[in-house]
Write a protein that holds these residues in place. Structure first.
Motif, PDB file in Angstrom:
ATOM      1  N   ASN A  40       0.816  -1.216   0.000  1.00  0.00           N
ATOM      2  CA  ASN A  40       0.000   0.000   0.000  1.00  0.00           C
ATOM      3  C   ASN A  40       0.850   1.267   0.000  1.00  0.00           C
ATOM      4  N   GLY A  41       2.171   1.119  -0.190  1.00  0.00           N
ATOM      5  CA  GLY A  41       3.039   2.276  -0.330  1.00  0.00           C
ATOM      6  C   GLY A  41       3.471   2.934   0.967  1.00  0.00           C
ATOM      7  N   ARG A  42       3.244   2.282   2.100  1.00  0.00           N
ATOM      8  CA  ARG A  42       3.650   2.890   3.360  1.00  0.00           C
ATOM      9  C   ARG A  42       5.162   2.794   3.527  1.00  0.00           C
ATOM     10  N   GLU A  43       5.750   3.848   4.046  1.00  0.00           N
ATOM     11  CA  GLU A  43       7.185   3.903   4.292  1.00  0.00           C
ATOM     12  C   GLU A  43       7.490   3.227   5.627  1.00  0.00           C
ATOM     13  N   ILE A  44       8.473   2.334   5.630  1.00  0.00           N
ATOM     14  CA  ILE A  44       8.843   1.608   6.838  1.00  0.00           C
ATOM     15  C   ILE A  44      10.343   1.699   7.019  1.00  0.00           C
ATOM     16  N   GLU A  45      10.782   2.073   8.219  1.00  0.00           N
ATOM     17  CA  GLU A  45      12.202   2.159   8.540  1.00  0.00           C
ATOM     18  C   GLU A  45      12.424   1.447   9.869  1.00  0.00           C
ATOM     19  N   ALA A  46      13.541   0.739   9.985  1.00  0.00           N
ATOM     20  CA  ALA A  46      13.829  -0.006  11.209  1.00  0.00           C
ATOM     21  C   ALA A  46      15.280   0.192  11.618  1.00  0.00           C
ATOM     22  N   ILE A  47      15.537   0.037  12.928  1.00  0.00           N
ATOM     23  CA  ILE A  47      16.902   0.048  13.444  1.00  0.00           C
ATOM     24  C   ILE A  47      17.093  -1.155  14.351  1.00  0.00           C
ATOM     25  N   PHE A  48      18.318  -1.644  14.390  1.00  0.00           N
ATOM     26  CA  PHE A  48      18.689  -2.791  15.209  1.00  0.00           C
ATOM     27  C   PHE A  48      18.674  -2.391  16.683  1.00  0.00           C
ATOM     28  N   GLN A  49      18.074  -3.236  17.531  1.00  0.00           N
ATOM     29  CA  GLN A  49      18.071  -2.986  18.972  1.00  0.00           C
ATOM     30  C   GLN A  49      19.001  -3.943  19.698  1.00  0.00           C
ATOM     31  N   ALA A  50      18.850  -5.238  19.447  1.00  0.00           N
ATOM     32  CA  ALA A  50      19.661  -6.212  20.176  1.00  0.00           C
ATOM     33  C   ALA A  50      19.614  -7.562  19.478  1.00  0.00           C
ATOM     34  N   ALA A  51      20.667  -8.344  19.686  1.00  0.00           N
ATOM     35  CA  ALA A  51      20.673  -9.721  19.202  1.00  0.00           C
ATOM     36  C   ALA A  51      19.783 -10.558  20.113  1.00  0.00           C
ATOM     37  N   THR A  52      19.079 -11.512  19.534  1.00  0.00           N
ATOM     38  CA  THR A  52      18.232 -12.430  20.296  1.00  0.00           C
ATOM     39  C   THR A  52      18.557 -13.854  19.867  1.00  0.00           C
ATOM     40  N   PRO A  53      18.118 -14.859  20.630  1.00  0.00           N
ATOM     41  CA  PRO A  53      18.365 -16.241  20.203  1.00  0.00           C
ATOM     42  C   PRO A  53      17.782 -16.544  18.818  1.00  0.00           C
ATOM     43  N   GLY A  55      17.434 -14.255  16.381  1.00  0.00           N
ATOM     44  CA  GLY A  55      17.977 -13.360  15.356  1.00  0.00           C
ATOM     45  C   GLY A  55      18.249 -11.980  15.907  1.00  0.00           C
ATOM     46  N   ALA A  56      17.248 -11.095  15.829  1.00  0.00           N
ATOM     47  CA  ALA A  56      17.442  -9.725  16.299  1.00  0.00           C
ATOM     48  C   ALA A  56      16.120  -9.108  16.711  1.00  0.00           C
ATOM     49  N   ALA A  57      16.213  -8.166  17.624  1.00  0.00           N
ATOM     50  CA  ALA A  57      15.076  -7.324  17.980  1.00  0.00           C
ATOM     51  C   ALA A  57      15.306  -5.991  17.280  1.00  0.00           C
ATOM     52  N   ILE A  58      14.276  -5.485  16.618  1.00  0.00           N
ATOM     53  CA  ILE A  58      14.387  -4.213  15.913  1.00  0.00           C
ATOM     54  C   ILE A  58      13.294  -3.271  16.379  1.00  0.00           C
ATOM     55  N   ARG A  59      13.488  -1.993  16.148  1.00  0.00           N
ATOM     56  CA  ARG A  59      12.468  -0.969  16.368  1.00  0.00           C
ATOM     57  C   ARG A  59      12.050  -0.468  15.005  1.00  0.00           C
ATOM     58  N   VAL A  60      10.754  -0.285  14.810  1.00  0.00           N
ATOM     59  CA  VAL A  60      10.226   0.067  13.496  1.00  0.00           C
ATOM     60  C   VAL A  60       9.465   1.387  13.571  1.00  0.00           C
ATOM     61  N   GLY A  61       9.649   2.207  12.542  1.00  0.00           N
ATOM     62  CA  GLY A  61       8.885   3.435  12.380  1.00  0.00           C
ATOM     63  C   GLY A  61       8.089   3.353  11.084  1.00  0.00           C
ATOM     64  N   PHE A  62       6.850   3.812  11.116  1.00  0.00           N
ATOM     65  CA  PHE A  62       5.976   3.767   9.952  1.00  0.00           C
ATOM     66  C   PHE A  62       5.683   5.173   9.450  1.00  0.00           C
ATOM     67  N   ASP A  63       5.487   5.292   8.119  1.00  0.00           N
ATOM     68  CA  ASP A  63       5.075   6.543   7.488  1.00  0.00           C
ATOM     69  C   ASP A  63       5.978   7.722   7.829  1.00  0.00           C
ATOM     70  N   GLY A  64       7.293   7.497   7.728  1.00  0.00           N
ATOM     71  CA  GLY A  64       8.245   8.570   7.965  1.00  0.00           C
ATOM     72  C   GLY A  64       8.620   8.786   9.415  1.00  0.00           C
ATOM     73  N   GLU A  65       7.994   8.060  10.323  1.00  0.00           N
ATOM     74  CA  GLU A  65       8.338   8.183  11.745  1.00  0.00           C
ATOM     75  C   GLU A  65       9.705   7.544  11.979  1.00  0.00           C
ATOM     76  N   GLN A  66      10.563   8.235  12.716  1.00  0.00           N
ATOM     77  CA  GLN A  66      11.902   7.735  12.997  1.00  0.00           C
ATOM     78  C   GLN A  66      11.834   6.719  14.147  1.00  0.00           C
ATOM     79  N   PRO A  67      12.299   5.480  13.929  1.00  0.00           N
ATOM     80  CA  PRO A  67      12.295   4.513  15.032  1.00  0.00           C
ATOM     81  C   PRO A  67      13.311   4.926  16.092  1.00  0.00           C
ATOM     82  N   LEU A  68      12.954   4.744  17.353  1.00  0.00           N
ATOM     83  CA  LEU A  68      13.825   5.137  18.453  1.00  0.00           C
ATOM     84  C   LEU A  68      14.123   3.944  19.348  1.00  0.00           C
TER      85      LEU A  68
END
Length: 96
Positions: A40-53, A55-68
């Motif tokens: 549907n054209g939504r913008e998605i951005e993610a950043i790495f948070q931590a390694a997990t058994p 794979g990884a935990a990430i933080r995600v931002g939608f529609d131009g929101e900056q993941p924190l």
């Protein structure tokens, strides 16, 4: 990036680094939801948070929101009594 021709899962979503290197896949339970947003054209951005058994935990931002990332605490915690016996509890990752 959606992979509709993936033989293991037609809903598979491959995850790439900012440098264009594939670093894994979304979990099968989240892939259809995120795939729908991508279609549907939504913008998605993610950043790495931590390694997990798994794979990884990430933080995600939608529609131009900056993941924190969550605020880090600098206080050193005393290991639980089980850890002193050589048994560490599983890590707990908090979601907003």
């Amino acid at each position: 990036m959606p992979e509709p021709k993936n033989p293991a899962d037609p809903n598979a979503i491959a995850v790439f680094s900012a440098r264009g290197v594939q670093i894994g896949y979304l979990t099968a339970d989240r892939a259809p939801w995120i795939g729908g947003m991508l279609r549907n054209g939504r913008e998605i951005e993610a950043i790495f948070q931590a390694a997990t058994p798994a794979g990884a935990a990430i933080r995600v931002g939608f529609d131009g929101e900056q993941p924190l990332l969550p605020a880090m605490t600098l206080a050193r915690r005393e290991p639980p009594s089980a850890a002193r016996d050589g048994l560490w509890p599983d890590e707990t990752y908090f979601d907003d």
